[in-house]
Design an enzyme around this catalytic site. Structure first.
Site, short mmCIF file in Angstrom:
data_model
loop_
_atom_site.label_atom_id
_atom_site.label_comp_id
_atom_site.label_asym_id
_atom_site.label_seq_id
_atom_site.Cartn_x
_atom_site.Cartn_y
_atom_site.Cartn_z
N SER A 144 1.08 -1.08 -0.19
CA SER A 144 -0.07 0.22 -0.36
C SER A 144 0.94 1.79 -0.03
CB SER A 144 -0.89 -0.15 1.39
OG SER A 144 -1.82 0.92 0.93
N ASP A 303 -2.68 6.19 -4.14
CA ASP A 303 -0.98 5.44 -3.35
C ASP A 303 -0.64 4.57 -4.48
OD1 ASP A 303 -3.23 3.94 -2.69
OD2 ASP A 303 -2.27 3.41 -1.11
N ASP A 305 -1.10 1.21 -5.22
CA ASP A 305 -1.83 0.73 -4.66
C ASP A 305 -3.25 0.55 -5.27
OD1 ASP A 305 -2.22 0.23 -2.69
OD2 ASP A 305 -3.67 -1.49 -2.26
N ASP A 307 -5.78 2.40 -4.20
CA ASP A 307 -6.87 1.80 -3.08
C ASP A 307 -7.36 3.20 -2.49
OD1 ASP A 307 -5.28 1.84 -0.92
OD2 ASP A 307 -6.11 -0.36 -0.63
#
Length: 574
Positions: A144, A303, A305, A307
């Site tokens: 993340s 960010d 990834d 999400d």
């Protein structure tokens, strides 16, 4: 074995490769480093793995990833899910493609059908893919928004959400049963492809995912008209969001999207930011520079990834760009969606918004205003995804929106995890609607404060690494649990919610009742004047988190109360 014995085992056992041994040889004599790498096995928690990349039992590497995957494979086989298969995606971090392939080949060696993305994809696309392909499980390799030295591994179940109880604990049990890395199965990629165990996926999933998002646009004609003139600056922060975020904005009609060139391409070293987190204002330095050059209406960052979504919007009074918290952007989207759906007659008696316990209490006022049910869940978007599953299973409950304070939300039910791509789309639509009324997103937020109250939230964290850090975090939590403060910053503590003990205690009367939520090591203090404090250890980093929420008569008054409350709380625990 103690950590030094385990270290020597890795140095001498022919099972471990030479690159691993060379890395470990380089830290010979460094007692603290050896201890940190080997004092424990990298924990496979309810969300999967997350840790520093490197050699050792307490690191992200082929061996720890393989062990986790073998444990997952054993559980899938017990569930008779081999033919349903597992979908695997990965982000732009160092070793993400390698760890994803490692996991895929382990699953294939266990006879489990596996779908591996051809290149990096956002986490929400993986969530969508699990359900789209009818998989029993999914894996996304990502850490993340953690610093560059980290990577991680999140596990999803067939409903498209991260694994929840009781299956999370059952998978952990299977992983913990594996004590010998040599028991982890694997096979070569060509054999897996030839046997039909491994399938590479890509564009066909992207196209259907984007099609699902476009269905969620509330006022498409308005968006197309405003999209000709409204300006958006966007940065993927070297992550996975670049292609899908730009694609969805282009296809719904936004013609003036400016991407930060220095941060456009994937790069796991994140060279332009020390911390690739859209919650961090420093991550917006280049985006704000570009925004001022082009006079942008909205500034967005996802960010690595994709999400989580960070936001800056212009204050029309000063012309300056103002940072939004995840609560602020979530409330703006919620207000727009509910107001539009009410105007269209689409809200139902069982319509519901879902938020986590540490998210803003302004949501209570918004849902009350629109006659919509509000459901609170524990921290972690998987619990929001779980509510959607229950709505479907029970045939009762219409999901309208879900969000958490940590910059994550979900419009629609195409995915069961927070989705920054759909959030980009939704927030741009909200901004476009406001554009027609000569308002900015920040002007809108100020109007919501005036309408519902000046709710302000903050987050403080203490980073405490290693074995000593873990002990300190446990000590802080236990101290607050055993001796809860009677007041903070002049505000009386009215009640303590102890989610680990499943009890809410009224501190004045001593009366107790159940929390109604799953067991979790979380303490929540209800204070006077709509203030609250919540304390919990991070599930993914060596941190303890302190959430603070207040309500004031003005924005300045609320900020003052929050500052005083934060100062006293942190002095109490340090």
């Amino acid at each position: 074995m103690n950590y030094n014995e385990t270290y020597n085992e890795w140095l001498t056992n022919p099972f471990f490769d030479e690159a691993t041994k060379a890395e470990l040889k380089a830290v010979e004599g460094n007692e603290e480093e050896i201890k940190d790498r080997f004092y424990k096995t990298l924990e496979f928690g309810t969300g999967g793995l997350r840790g520093v990349i490197g050699a050792g039992t307490n690191r992200m590497n082929y061996y720890t990833v393989g062990k986790a995957t073998q444990g997952l494979a054993n559980f899938i086989l017990k569930e008779n899910g081999a033919s349903k298969g597992v979908a695997i995606a990965y982000d732009s971090r160092r070793m993400s493609p390698e760890f994803a392939l490692c996991a895929a080949l382990c699953l294939c060696a266990n006879g489990i059908k596996t779908y591996l993305f051809e290149s990096l994809r956002p986490t929400p696309v993986l969530s969508y893919t699990v359900r789209k392909l009818g998989c029993i499980s999914g894996i996304v390799v990502t850490a993340s928004h953690n610093p560059p030295e980290y990577n991680g591994y999140k596990v999803y179940w067939e409903d498209g959400a991260q694994v929840t109880a009781p299956k999370d604990k059952q998978i952990i049990e299977e992983v913990n049963k594996i004590t010998d890395f040599a028991k982890v199965l694997t096979m070569d990629k060509e054999t897996a492809l030839n046997k039909g165990l491994l399938t590479i996926v890509g564009k066909e999933i992207d196209d259907t995912y984007i099609a699902e998002l476009k269905k969620l646009v509330v006022n498409p004609e308005m968006v197309k008209e405003v999209g000709k003139s409204m300006k958006v600056v966007y940065t993927p922060l070297h992550g996975t969001g670049n292609i899908p975020a730009r694609r969805i904005l282009k296809e719904i009609g936004f013609e003036n999207v400016y991407v930060v060139k220095e941060q456009e391409l994937p790069d796991g070293n994140f060279p332009t930011v020390s911390y690739p987190n859209p919650e961090d204002k420093k991550a917006f330095t280049l985006a704000l520079k570009l925004a001022k050059e082009v006079d942008a209406d909205l500034v967005l960052a996802t960010d690595p990834d994709a999400d989580r979504l960070g936001v800056f919007a212009k204050d029309s009074r000063t012309g300056e760009y103002v940072s939004f918290t995840g609560n602020m952007s979530g409330i703006c989207i919620m207000e727009y969606l509910l107001s539009q759906r009410k105007a269209q007659g689409k809200l139902r008696e069982d319509s519901a918004v879902v938020k986590t316990i540490v998210s803003t209490n302004m949501a209570d006022k918004v849902t009350e205003n629109y006659g919509v049910n509000l459901i609170e869940v524990l921290t972690g978007f998987k619990y929001i995804g779980e509510q959607i599953k229950w709505f479907e299973e029970r045939g009762k409950g219409q999901y309208e929106f879900g969000f958490e304070e940590s910059y994550g939300c979900l419009v629609g039910t195409h995915a069961r995890d927070k989705d920054a791509i759909v959030a980009v789309m939704a927030l741009c639509e909200v901004a476009a609607y406001l554009y027609t009324k000569n308002m900015t997103l920040y002007d809108f937020m100020l109007s919501l404060y005036e309408k519902y109250g000046y709710f302000i939230e903050g987050l403080e964290t203490l980073t405490l690494k290693g074995a000593d850090g873990q002990a300190k975090i446990a000590s802080i939590i236990d101290g607050l649990r055993q001796n809860p403060p009677k007041e903070l910053a002049g505000l009386k503590v009215k009640a303590l919610r102890d989610y680990d003990k499943n009890v809410i205690t009224d501190l004045a009367s001593g009366a107790t009742k159940e929390t109604g939520l799953p067991k979790s090591n979380v303490l929540y203090f209800d204070l006077e004047q709509d203030a609250w404090v919540c304390v919990r250890p991070s599930g993914t980093e060596p941190k303890i988190k302190f959430y603070i929420g207040v309500k004031g008569n003005t924005l300045e008054a609320a900020k003052d109360i929050q500052a005083k409350l934060t100062e006293e709380l942190m002095s109490l625990v340090k």
